[in-house]
Design an enzyme around this catalytic site. Structure first.
Site, PDB file in Angstrom:
ATOM      1  N   PRO A  17       7.013  -4.243   1.887  1.00 28.17           N
ATOM      2  CA  PRO A  17       8.249  -4.595   2.591  1.00 28.17           C
ATOM      3  C   PRO A  17       9.451  -4.406   1.671  1.00 28.17           C
ATOM      4  O   PRO A  17       9.440  -4.863   0.529  1.00 28.17           O
ATOM      5  CB  PRO A  17       8.042  -6.077   2.942  1.00 28.17           C
ATOM      6  CG  PRO A  17       7.049  -6.583   1.946  1.00 28.17           C
ATOM      7  CD  PRO A  17       6.164  -5.419   1.625  1.00 28.17           C
ATOM      8  N   MET A  18      10.484  -3.703   2.164  1.00 25.14           N
ATOM      9  CA  MET A  18      11.676  -3.435   1.354  1.00 25.14           C
ATOM     10  C   MET A  18      12.919  -3.564   2.222  1.00 25.14           C
ATOM     11  O   MET A  18      13.036  -2.908   3.258  1.00 25.14           O
ATOM     12  CB  MET A  18      11.600  -2.018   0.753  1.00 25.14           C
ATOM     13  CG  MET A  18      10.480  -1.836  -0.268  1.00 25.14           C
ATOM     14  SD  MET A  18      10.283  -0.118  -0.804  1.00 25.14           S
ATOM     15  CE  MET A  18       9.432   0.580   0.631  1.00 25.14           C
ATOM     16  N   MET A  19      13.830  -4.423   1.786  1.00 24.28           N
ATOM     17  CA  MET A  19      15.049  -4.664   2.553  1.00 24.28           C
ATOM     18  C   MET A  19      15.842  -3.376   2.740  1.00 24.28           C
ATOM     19  O   MET A  19      16.037  -2.606   1.793  1.00 24.28           O
ATOM     20  CB  MET A  19      15.921  -5.708   1.849  1.00 24.28           C
ATOM     21  CG  MET A  19      15.309  -7.095   1.824  1.00 24.28           C
ATOM     22  SD  MET A  19      15.019  -7.781   3.481  1.00 24.28           S
ATOM     23  CE  MET A  19      16.695  -7.956   4.085  1.00 24.28           C
ATOM     24  N   GLN A  71       6.945  -9.802   7.566  1.00 16.92           N
ATOM     25  CA  GLN A  71       7.167 -10.640   6.387  1.00 16.92           C
ATOM     26  C   GLN A  71       8.275 -11.643   6.661  1.00 16.92           C
ATOM     27  O   GLN A  71       9.376 -11.274   7.080  1.00 16.92           O
ATOM     28  CB  GLN A  71       7.532  -9.831   5.142  1.00 16.92           C
ATOM     29  CG  GLN A  71       7.572 -10.746   3.915  1.00 16.92           C
ATOM     30  CD  GLN A  71       7.949 -10.063   2.637  1.00 16.92           C
ATOM     31  OE1 GLN A  71       9.076  -9.585   2.497  1.00 16.92           O
ATOM     32  NE2 GLN A  71       7.019 -10.016   1.681  1.00 16.92           N
ATOM     33  N   CYS A 101      10.769 -12.284  -3.736  1.00 16.25           N
ATOM     34  CA  CYS A 101      12.125 -11.752  -3.819  1.00 16.25           C
ATOM     35  C   CYS A 101      12.952 -12.578  -4.803  1.00 16.25           C
ATOM     36  O   CYS A 101      13.027 -13.798  -4.678  1.00 16.25           O
ATOM     37  CB  CYS A 101      12.780 -11.762  -2.442  1.00 16.25           C
ATOM     38  SG  CYS A 101      14.471 -11.098  -2.464  1.00 16.25           S
ATOM     39  N   LYS A 140       2.785 -12.911  -0.482  1.00 11.40           N
ATOM     40  CA  LYS A 140       3.146 -11.923  -1.495  1.00 11.40           C
ATOM     41  C   LYS A 140       3.963 -12.621  -2.565  1.00 11.40           C
ATOM     42  O   LYS A 140       4.991 -13.239  -2.264  1.00 11.40           O
ATOM     43  CB  LYS A 140       3.948 -10.771  -0.883  1.00 11.40           C
ATOM     44  CG  LYS A 140       4.226  -9.639  -1.876  1.00 11.40           C
ATOM     45  CD  LYS A 140       4.871  -8.445  -1.188  1.00 11.40           C
ATOM     46  CE  LYS A 140       4.969  -7.257  -2.136  1.00 11.40           C
ATOM     47  NZ  LYS A 140       5.912  -7.475  -3.243  1.00 11.40           N
ATOM     48  N   HIS A 172       2.749  -8.888  -7.031  1.00 11.42           N
ATOM     49  CA  HIS A 172       3.597  -7.948  -7.760  1.00 11.42           C
ATOM     50  C   HIS A 172       3.403  -8.246  -9.239  1.00 11.42           C
ATOM     51  O   HIS A 172       3.687  -9.344  -9.701  1.00 11.42           O
ATOM     52  CB  HIS A 172       5.055  -8.151  -7.356  1.00 11.42           C
ATOM     53  CG  HIS A 172       5.993  -7.143  -7.931  1.00 11.42           C
ATOM     54  ND1 HIS A 172       7.156  -6.773  -7.300  1.00 11.42           N
ATOM     55  CD2 HIS A 172       5.976  -6.431  -9.094  1.00 11.42           C
ATOM     56  CE1 HIS A 172       7.798  -5.878  -8.032  1.00 11.42           C
ATOM     57  NE2 HIS A 172       7.102  -5.665  -9.129  1.00 11.42           N
ATOM     58  N   GLY A 213       3.512  -2.983  -7.580  1.00 10.27           N
ATOM     59  CA  GLY A 213       4.450  -2.855  -8.684  1.00 10.27           C
ATOM     60  C   GLY A 213       4.216  -1.618  -9.537  1.00 10.27           C
ATOM     61  O   GLY A 213       3.219  -1.523 -10.235  1.00 10.27           O
ATOM     62  N   GLY A 234       5.675   0.622  -2.944  1.00 11.96           N
ATOM     63  CA  GLY A 234       6.976   0.454  -2.326  1.00 11.96           C
ATOM     64  C   GLY A 234       7.866   1.664  -2.482  1.00 11.96           C
ATOM     65  O   GLY A 234       7.835   2.602  -1.689  1.00 11.96           O
TER      66      GLY A 234
END
Length: 337
Positions: A17-19, A71, A101, A140, A172, A213, A234
């Site tokens: 998941p990535m903003m 998420q 995060c 996560k 991560h 990561g 990611g």
């Protein structure tokens, strides 16, 4: 007919998941490259789901995106449980709690990596969420935060949350420095510590432990899969999306859907047309394809054309087709090789 595989099988490889990156458009495009990988939404806060309108803005997706995990960002057990139930109603296959995060904004709301300092709150949230849904509830996290720098610190967090019923952790393999580093720096500056995640799996074999990561190749994925249960990629999967075209064959033992980059782009064309009819902007869709021809002849012209024209008023499929025509098409045999 689409075969729906168990979420436990899909989890072997996931796109992180990535903003602002793993939007519904990016996820739909990813499905032209891999049928099997588990896809994640961007982090969605409980406040957005409970108070935002329309809810489809935060939860909407296309059926092709399955298997798909939502998420969540939050720390209030009741709100997280309510949002998990909403996610299940919307048809998500998994709900994942963000405990990784590092941004200041989410810290101030007790969201993300700072929760590693409150394993009791995470455990309470997981317990409430599991009681509210029948789909998997996963976490996560990072390998630690700030002065948490020992295997025992990570194992303490994992044990407390596992006791609340969480069976799946994606870790991560970097610490998060909540003071002194920006979110961007936290993605690169703290050193990777893969052995800590490997040791965690060895000490807790009954749990599903995934690793995330800095992983950039499918060969690296295979290396980690000899030591942990799953891998998550990611930025590399986003910036070099053709990586995903090899996932099904390399990690699931079956052919993927895309035989060439051009074929993947053409397979995505009907989705673009549909979203344009629904009022979406072309550049909001095509920005996720800018890396498709990375390293290929014409790839730079493809990116430049979309960057220059896709944001303009009235931009339509012709812009996309013209950009695609700037890249010489090679035979599928050469492409796969």
């Amino acid at each position: 007919m689409t075969v729906k595989h168990p979420i436990s099988e899909a989890r072997r490889f996931a796109v992180a998941p990535m903003m602002d990156w793993t939007t519904r458009e990016q996820r739909a495009f990813a499905r032209t490259l891999t049928r099997r990988a588990l896809l994640y939404t961007e982090m969605v806060t409980t406040g957005a789901i409970l108070h935002g309108s329309p809810r489809s803005r935060f939860l909407g997706y296309n059926e092709v995106e399955h298997p798909l995990a939502l998420q969540l960002g939050g720390s209030d057990a009741g709100e997280l449980a309510e949002c998990a139930a909403i996610a299940e109603e919307w048809g998500y296959d998994e709900v994942n709690l963000n405990v990784g995060c590092p941004s200041d904004r989410v810290q101030n709301n007790l969201i993300g990596a700072c929760l590693m300092g409150y394993p009791d709150k995470v455990a309470a949230a997981v317990r409430a969420m599991r009681e509210a849904v029948s789909i998997p509830v996963t976490v996560k996290c990072r390998i630690g935060i700030d002065d948490q720098d020992e295997d025992a610190d990570l194992e303490h967090f994992i044990s407390q949350v596992a006791d609340a019923g969480c069976e799946v952790f994606i870790v991560h393999a970097r610490k998060a420095w909540l003071q002194g580093l920006s979110p961007k720096q936290n993605r690169d500056v703290p050193p990777l510590n893969y052995p800590r995640v490997h040791r965690l799996k060895a000490s807790r074999p009954e749990l599903h432990i995934g690793i995330n990561g800095g992983i950039k190749t499918l060969e690296e994925c295979r290396h980690h899969l000899a030591r942990v249960d799953s891998v998550m990629i990611g930025r590399e999967a986003y910036q070099n999306p053709w990586l995903l075209a090899g996932v099904d064959q390399a990690l699931y033992g079956e052919p993927g859907p895309a035989i060439s980059r051009h074929a993947a782009a053409r397979a995505f064309r009907p989705y673009i047309a549909k979203r344009l009819e629904e009022g979406a902007k072309l550049n909001h869709i095509t920005r996720h394809l800018l890396g498709l021809f990375q390293g290929q002849k014409g790839g730079r012209r493809f990116r430049r054309h979309l960057s220059e024209y896709a944001h303009r008023d009235g931009a339509d499929l012709k812009i996309f087709d013209d950009a695609l025509s700037l890249v010489p098409e090679i035979t599928p045999v050469a492409e796969i090789a």
